[in-house]
Design a protein around this motif. Sequence first.
Motif, PDB file in Angstrom:
ATOM      1  N   GLU A 122       7.854   2.339   6.082  1.00 48.20           N
ATOM      2  CA  GLU A 122       8.518   1.194   5.445  1.00 48.20           C
ATOM      3  C   GLU A 122       8.608   0.016   6.402  1.00 48.20           C
ATOM      4  OE1 GLU A 122       9.484   0.972   2.266  1.00 48.20           O
ATOM      5  OE2 GLU A 122       8.968   3.040   1.735  1.00 48.20           O
ATOM      6  N   SER A 123       8.760   0.279   7.700  1.00 45.42           N
ATOM      7  CA  SER A 123       8.845  -0.808   8.684  1.00 45.42           C
ATOM      8  C   SER A 123       7.531  -1.576   8.794  1.00 45.42           C
ATOM      9  CB  SER A 123       9.234  -0.260  10.063  1.00 45.42           C
ATOM     10  OG  SER A 123       8.137   0.351  10.725  1.00 45.42           O
ATOM     11  N   LEU A 124       6.443  -0.960   8.345  1.00 44.48           N
ATOM     12  CA  LEU A 124       5.137  -1.617   8.363  1.00 44.48           C
ATOM     13  C   LEU A 124       4.898  -2.457   7.114  1.00 44.48           C
ATOM     14  CD1 LEU A 124       2.816   1.287   9.624  1.00 44.48           C
ATOM     15  CD2 LEU A 124       4.325  -0.192  10.926  1.00 44.48           C
ATOM     16  N   GLY A 125       5.872  -2.457   6.209  1.00 39.01           N
ATOM     17  CA  GLY A 125       5.698  -3.177   4.959  1.00 39.01           C
ATOM     18  C   GLY A 125       4.928  -2.369   3.932  1.00 39.01           C
ATOM     19  N   LEU A 126       4.848  -1.048   4.124  1.00 34.31           N
ATOM     20  CA  LEU A 126       4.132  -0.160   3.223  1.00 34.31           C
ATOM     21  C   LEU A 126       5.126   0.725   2.475  1.00 34.31           C
ATOM     22  CD1 LEU A 126       1.362   0.907   5.763  1.00 34.31           C
ATOM     23  CD2 LEU A 126       1.403  -1.119   4.290  1.00 34.31           C
ATOM     24  N   ARG A 127       4.651   1.490   1.503  1.00 31.12           N
ATOM     25  CA  ARG A 127       5.528   2.347   0.705  1.00 31.12           C
ATOM     26  C   ARG A 127       5.235   3.811   0.995  1.00 31.12           C
ATOM     27  NH1 ARG A 127       5.812   2.200  -5.880  1.00 31.12           N
ATOM     28  NH2 ARG A 127       3.605   2.801  -5.628  1.00 31.12           N
ATOM     29  N   ALA A 128       6.252   4.550   1.430  1.00 33.07           N
ATOM     30  CA  ALA A 128       6.098   5.968   1.722  1.00 33.07           C
ATOM     31  C   ALA A 128       6.241   6.772   0.440  1.00 33.07           C
ATOM     32  CB  ALA A 128       7.132   6.414   2.743  1.00 33.07           C
ATOM     33  N   MET A 129       5.316   7.707   0.219  1.00 34.40           N
ATOM     34  CA  MET A 129       5.334   8.575  -0.955  1.00 34.40           C
ATOM     35  C   MET A 129       5.264  10.018  -0.481  1.00 34.40           C
ATOM     36  SD  MET A 129       5.439   6.428  -3.541  1.00 34.40           S
ATOM     37  CE  MET A 129       4.849   7.238  -5.017  1.00 34.40           C
ATOM     38  N   ASP A 130       6.387  10.733  -0.577  1.00 32.09           N
ATOM     39  CA  ASP A 130       6.468  12.115  -0.128  1.00 32.09           C
ATOM     40  C   ASP A 130       5.788  13.022  -1.146  1.00 32.09           C
ATOM     41  OD1 ASP A 130       7.147  14.602   0.840  1.00 32.09           O
ATOM     42  OD2 ASP A 130       9.306  14.216   0.944  1.00 32.09           O
ATOM     43  N   THR A 131       4.790  13.785  -0.695  1.00 26.19           N
ATOM     44  CA  THR A 131       4.054  14.663  -1.609  1.00 26.19           C
ATOM     45  C   THR A 131       4.466  16.128  -1.501  1.00 26.19           C
ATOM     46  OG1 THR A 131       2.232  15.123  -0.065  1.00 26.19           O
ATOM     47  CG2 THR A 131       2.060  13.127  -1.430  1.00 26.19           C
ATOM     48  N   GLY A 132       5.325  16.465  -0.522  1.00 26.45           N
ATOM     49  CA  GLY A 132       5.769  17.851  -0.421  1.00 26.45           C
ATOM     50  C   GLY A 132       5.560  18.430   0.964  1.00 26.45           C
ATOM     51  N   PRO A 133       5.561  19.770   1.069  1.00 30.21           N
ATOM     52  CA  PRO A 133       5.450  20.446   2.362  1.00 30.21           C
ATOM     53  C   PRO A 133       4.062  20.303   2.972  1.00 30.21           C
ATOM     54  CG  PRO A 133       5.407  22.042   0.592  1.00 30.21           C
ATOM     55  CD  PRO A 133       5.730  20.719  -0.041  1.00 30.21           C
ATOM     56  N   LEU A 144       0.832  -1.190   0.000  1.00 28.16           N
ATOM     57  CA  LEU A 144       0.000   0.000   0.000  1.00 28.16           C
ATOM     58  C   LEU A 144       0.875   1.250   0.000  1.00 28.16           C
ATOM     59  CD1 LEU A 144      -2.581  -1.030   2.749  1.00 28.16           C
ATOM     60  CD2 LEU A 144      -2.984  -0.988   0.279  1.00 28.16           C
ATOM     61  N   ASP A 145       0.382   2.299  -0.622  1.00 27.46           N
ATOM     62  CA  ASP A 145       1.074   3.584  -0.620  1.00 27.46           C
ATOM     63  C   ASP A 145       0.566   4.448   0.526  1.00 27.46           C
ATOM     64  OD1 ASP A 145       2.675   3.081  -2.822  1.00 27.46           O
ATOM     65  OD2 ASP A 145       1.172   3.799  -4.246  1.00 27.46           O
ATOM     66  N   VAL A 146       1.494   5.062   1.239  1.00 28.25           N
ATOM     67  CA  VAL A 146       1.159   6.007   2.303  1.00 28.25           C
ATOM     68  C   VAL A 146       1.692   7.373   1.876  1.00 28.25           C
ATOM     69  CG1 VAL A 146       1.449   6.632   4.719  1.00 28.25           C
ATOM     70  CG2 VAL A 146       1.275   4.215   4.067  1.00 28.25           C
ATOM     71  N   PHE A 147       0.798   8.303   1.607  1.00 28.11           N
ATOM     72  CA  PHE A 147       1.185   9.636   1.168  1.00 28.11           C
ATOM     73  C   PHE A 147       1.482  10.502   2.388  1.00 28.11           C
ATOM     74  CE2 PHE A 147      -1.901   8.016  -2.007  1.00 28.11           C
ATOM     75  CZ  PHE A 147      -1.006   7.855  -3.060  1.00 28.11           C
ATOM     76  N   ILE A 148       2.607  11.207   2.353  1.00 26.30           N
ATOM     77  CA  ILE A 148       2.997  12.023   3.495  1.00 26.30           C
ATOM     78  C   ILE A 148       3.269  13.460   3.054  1.00 26.30           C
ATOM     79  CG2 ILE A 148       3.978   9.997   4.642  1.00 26.30           C
ATOM     80  CD1 ILE A 148       6.735  11.083   4.055  1.00 26.30           C
ATOM     81  N   ALA A 149       3.084  14.386   3.992  1.00 24.93           N
ATOM     82  CA  ALA A 149       3.378  15.798   3.747  1.00 24.93           C
ATOM     83  C   ALA A 149       3.896  16.406   5.043  1.00 24.93           C
ATOM     84  CB  ALA A 149       2.131  16.542   3.275  1.00 24.93           C
ATOM     85  N   GLY A 150       4.880  17.289   4.921  1.00 23.17           N
ATOM     86  CA  GLY A 150       5.429  17.935   6.102  1.00 23.17           C
ATOM     87  C   GLY A 150       6.514  18.916   5.719  1.00 23.17           C
ATOM     88  N   ASP A 151       6.810  19.827   6.628  1.00 18.45           N
ATOM     89  CA  ASP A 151       7.801  20.866   6.349  1.00 18.45           C
ATOM     90  C   ASP A 151       9.210  20.496   6.775  1.00 18.45           C
ATOM     91  OD1 ASP A 151       5.955  22.600   5.206  1.00 18.45           O
ATOM     92  OD2 ASP A 151       5.462  23.562   7.123  1.00 18.45           O
ATOM     93  N   ASP A 152       9.351  19.595   7.726  1.00 17.97           N
ATOM     94  CA  ASP A 152      10.670  19.250   8.249  1.00 17.97           C
ATOM     95  C   ASP A 152      11.177  17.972   7.585  1.00 17.97           C
ATOM     96  OD1 ASP A 152      12.696  19.833  10.626  1.00 17.97           O
ATOM     97  OD2 ASP A 152      12.355  17.666  10.584  1.00 17.97           O
ATOM     98  N   ALA A 153      12.320  18.057   6.906  1.00 19.30           N
ATOM     99  CA  ALA A 153      12.848  16.917   6.150  1.00 19.30           C
ATOM    100  C   ALA A 153      13.173  15.739   7.059  1.00 19.30           C
ATOM    101  CB  ALA A 153      14.086  17.336   5.365  1.00 19.30           C
ATOM    102  N   GLN A 154      13.757  16.000   8.218  1.00 22.79           N
ATOM    103  CA  GLN A 154      14.120  14.912   9.124  1.00 22.79           C
ATOM    104  C   GLN A 154      12.882  14.219   9.680  1.00 22.79           C
ATOM    105  OE1 GLN A 154      16.800  16.586  12.068  1.00 22.79           O
ATOM    106  NE2 GLN A 154      18.588  16.137  10.803  1.00 22.79           N
ATOM    107  N   ALA A 155      11.857  15.002   9.991  1.00 20.60           N
ATOM    108  CA  ALA A 155      10.615  14.415  10.497  1.00 20.60           C
ATOM    109  C   ALA A 155       9.968  13.529   9.437  1.00 20.60           C
ATOM    110  CB  ALA A 155       9.656  15.518  10.930  1.00 20.60           C
ATOM    111  N   LYS A 156       9.958  13.996   8.194  1.00 18.48           N
ATOM    112  CA  LYS A 156       9.388  13.181   7.118  1.00 18.48           C
ATOM    113  C   LYS A 156      10.209  11.921   6.881  1.00 18.48           C
ATOM    114  CE  LYS A 156       8.844  16.272   3.777  1.00 18.48           C
ATOM    115  NZ  LYS A 156       8.388  16.794   2.465  1.00 18.48           N
ATOM    116  N   ALA A 157      11.521  12.033   7.000  1.00 15.12           N
ATOM    117  CA  ALA A 157      12.375  10.859   6.828  1.00 15.12           C
ATOM    118  C   ALA A 157      12.090   9.835   7.918  1.00 15.12           C
ATOM    119  CB  ALA A 157      13.844  11.268   6.853  1.00 15.12           C
TER     120      ALA A 157
END
Length: 210
Positions: free
Chosen positions: A164-175, A144-157
């Motif tokens: 990813e540890s849940l077996g899902l795929r992280a998809m960064d969408t931006g701020p 499954l894809d998990v879409f994420i958004a946030g302003d802090d790069a380290q927090a998003k990482a």
Amino acid sequence: MISISIIGVGNMARALADRALAGGNAVEIIGRDPVKAKELAAALDSATVGTAGSVPAGDIVVLAIPYAGAKAVVNDYGSALEGKVILDITNPVTPDFTGFVTPEGSSGAQEIAGAAPAGAHVVKAFNTLFSDVLAAGSVEGRRLDVFIAGDDAQAKARVSEFVESLGLRAMDTGPLPMARTLESVALMQLGLMTRSVKHTNFALGVSIFD
């Protein structure tokens, strides 16, 4: 291993906690009703129980509660959330699933960020997955894809690593303002659930062609 604290005891809290534990992460369950929090933790494998209002044990604090109470909870915790990644999975939609309860041009995540202490970082994620789909974790072998958004790069990482540890795929969408779009996607899914699909056993994802 990532340590997370989940505020909430509903279906999304259970699905996230179960997958997090299966992925080797440490999970703390926090609820305003300590009895329900203990019951949920007991139903899971090796989850602990936290105390509402005290400093959460997890580096990532998941708001697995209705949006209507999310800002109040963040306000109540105040400086206890300093230095934490606040993972907002809420959807600020009207009861009839036709619009939003947030101010025009804003989003639930941005409103929550406004209530959070300066040293905390809000990341939007998981709001486009229904709890039963999240519990399953994959569709016909596809993550499954998990879409994420946030302003802090380290927090998003950090959140991406958790996803990813849940077996899902992280998809960064931006701020963080992209949370408005993610919440619109969730509203569209609720419309599909109500008018077309008639159930919650579906998910939206990205197909990448070589």
